[in-house]
Design a protein around this motif. Structure first.
Motif, PDB file in Angstrom:
ATOM      1  N   PRO A  79       0.843  -1.203   0.000  1.00 42.26           N
ATOM      2  CA  PRO A  79       0.000   0.000   0.000  1.00 42.26           C
ATOM      3  C   PRO A  79       0.876   1.249   0.000  1.00 42.26           C
ATOM      4  N   ARG A  80       0.510   2.214  -0.804  1.00 39.32           N
ATOM      5  CA  ARG A  80       1.304   3.443  -0.927  1.00 39.32           C
ATOM      6  C   ARG A  80       1.447   4.163   0.407  1.00 39.32           C
ATOM      7  N   ASN A  81       0.448   4.085   1.255  1.00 43.43           N
ATOM      8  CA  ASN A  81       0.492   4.822   2.519  1.00 43.43           C
ATOM      9  C   ASN A  81       1.512   4.249   3.513  1.00 43.43           C
ATOM     10  N   ARG A  82       2.109   3.106   3.197  1.00 37.46           N
ATOM     11  CA  ARG A  82       3.157   2.531   4.059  1.00 37.46           C
ATOM     12  C   ARG A  82       4.539   3.107   3.742  1.00 37.46           C
ATOM     13  N   LEU A  83       4.623   3.906   2.681  1.00 34.94           N
ATOM     14  CA  LEU A  83       5.911   4.458   2.245  1.00 34.94           C
ATOM     15  C   LEU A  83       5.891   5.974   2.362  1.00 34.94           C
ATOM     16  N   PRO A  84       7.063   6.578   2.571  1.00 35.23           N
ATOM     17  CA  PRO A  84       7.125   8.034   2.744  1.00 35.23           C
ATOM     18  C   PRO A  84       6.856   8.779   1.444  1.00 35.23           C
ATOM     19  N   GLU A  85       6.419   9.985   1.574  1.00 38.73           N
ATOM     20  CA  GLU A  85       6.227  10.878   0.426  1.00 38.73           C
ATOM     21  C   GLU A  85       7.332  11.927   0.449  1.00 38.73           C
ATOM     22  N   PRO A  86       7.761  12.489  -0.637  1.00 36.81           N
ATOM     23  CA  PRO A  86       7.338  12.158  -1.989  1.00 36.81           C
ATOM     24  C   PRO A  86       7.916  10.805  -2.405  1.00 36.81           C
ATOM     25  N   LEU A  87       7.192  10.123  -3.253  1.00 30.89           N
ATOM     26  CA  LEU A  87       7.567   8.788  -3.693  1.00 30.89           C
ATOM     27  C   LEU A  87       7.735   8.807  -5.200  1.00 30.89           C
ATOM     28  N   ILE A 114       4.281   2.870  -9.614  1.00 29.48           N
ATOM     29  CA  ILE A 114       3.365   3.481  -8.650  1.00 29.48           C
ATOM     30  C   ILE A 114       2.030   3.631  -9.357  1.00 29.48           C
ATOM     31  N   ALA A 115       0.988   3.075  -8.759  1.00 31.43           N
ATOM     32  CA  ALA A 115      -0.345   3.160  -9.355  1.00 31.43           C
ATOM     33  C   ALA A 115      -1.360   3.437  -8.255  1.00 31.43           C
ATOM     34  N   ASP A 116      -1.962   4.613  -8.294  1.00 37.70           N
ATOM     35  CA  ASP A 116      -2.975   5.023  -7.321  1.00 37.70           C
ATOM     36  C   ASP A 116      -2.508   4.759  -5.896  1.00 37.70           C
ATOM     37  N   ASP A 117      -3.077   3.735  -5.232  1.00 38.63           N
ATOM     38  CA  ASP A 117      -2.755   3.487  -3.827  1.00 38.63           C
ATOM     39  C   ASP A 117      -1.816   2.302  -3.627  1.00 38.63           C
ATOM     40  N   LYS A 118      -1.178   1.813  -4.700  1.00 38.13           N
ATOM     41  CA  LYS A 118      -0.266   0.664  -4.616  1.00 38.13           C
ATOM     42  C   LYS A 118       1.115   1.040  -5.172  1.00 38.13           C
ATOM     43  N   VAL A 119       2.134   0.376  -4.623  1.00 35.58           N
ATOM     44  CA  VAL A 119       3.507   0.579  -5.066  1.00 35.58           C
ATOM     45  C   VAL A 119       4.134  -0.791  -5.306  1.00 35.58           C
TER      46      VAL A 119
END
Length: 183
Positions: A79-87, A114-119
């Motif tokens: 899930p994208r929210n498990r990784l820091p931003e900016p990504l 990177i696609a929407d909410d997945k990495v």
């Protein structure tokens, strides 16, 4: 001087794949401590052993002798929210492979999509599964210092720098990595 165990070797090189597509142009020479110190690929050491300044050759190294075969099991979607931003694609993170073994060591994962909410994170070396073609020219050979032999790597120009004696390593370009742990 011939290349042998405990010599420091400077090699100008060009790295391509088996179809001669350029991977790395070798603007900076490769400088390594020869003699099974794991400072370069074993097949390169094998090729250069006993050679002298001016020796030139092109060798092909198969994946098993380079960075291994590509392992699809080392690709995971998080899930994208498990990784820091900016990504961004190309960033690297330290993480654990998905396995039941408690003895597994952390490894480096590269963001490949990177696609929407997945990495998509790939734990394979970027050159895994690729036959590599090295064009090599020996530019210099010298005896390693006792300190280089004790530390197992080259010091100084194009080698490793331990910084000042007081431990202040500020300004050591190249010792910085863009990695962030993921849990």
């Amino acid at each position: 001087m011939k290349i042998a165990k405990n010599t420091v070797v400077t090699v100008n090189y060009k790295l391509s794949d088996a179809q001669d597509n350029l991977i790395e142009d070798g603007r900076q020479p490769m400088v390594y401590l020869h003699g099974d110190y794991e400072n370069t690929l074993p097949k390169i050491e094998e090729e250069l052993d006993g050679k002298e300044v001016g020796y030139a050759n092109t060798i092909q190294i198969e994946p098993d002798d380079a960075f291994g075969e590509y392992d699809p099991a080392l690709v995971k979607v998080e899930p994208r929210n498990r990784l820091p931003e900016p990504l961004e694609v190309g960033m690297q993170f330290e993480g654990m492979p998905e396995s039941d073994s408690p003895d597994e060591e952390a490894m480096i994962f590269t963001v490949t999509d990177i696609a929407d909410d997945k990495v998509v994170l790939d734990g394979n070396h970027p050159l895994a599964g690729i036959a590599l073609r090295f064009s090599l020219t020996v530019a210099d050979v010298r005896e390693a210092t006792d300190e280089e032999i004790a530390h197992g790597h080259v010091h100084g120009a194009h080698g490793h720098d331990h910084g000042d004696e007081d431990g202040d390593d500020e300004g050591d370009e190249g010792d910085h990595f863009r990695t962030h742990p993921i849990h």
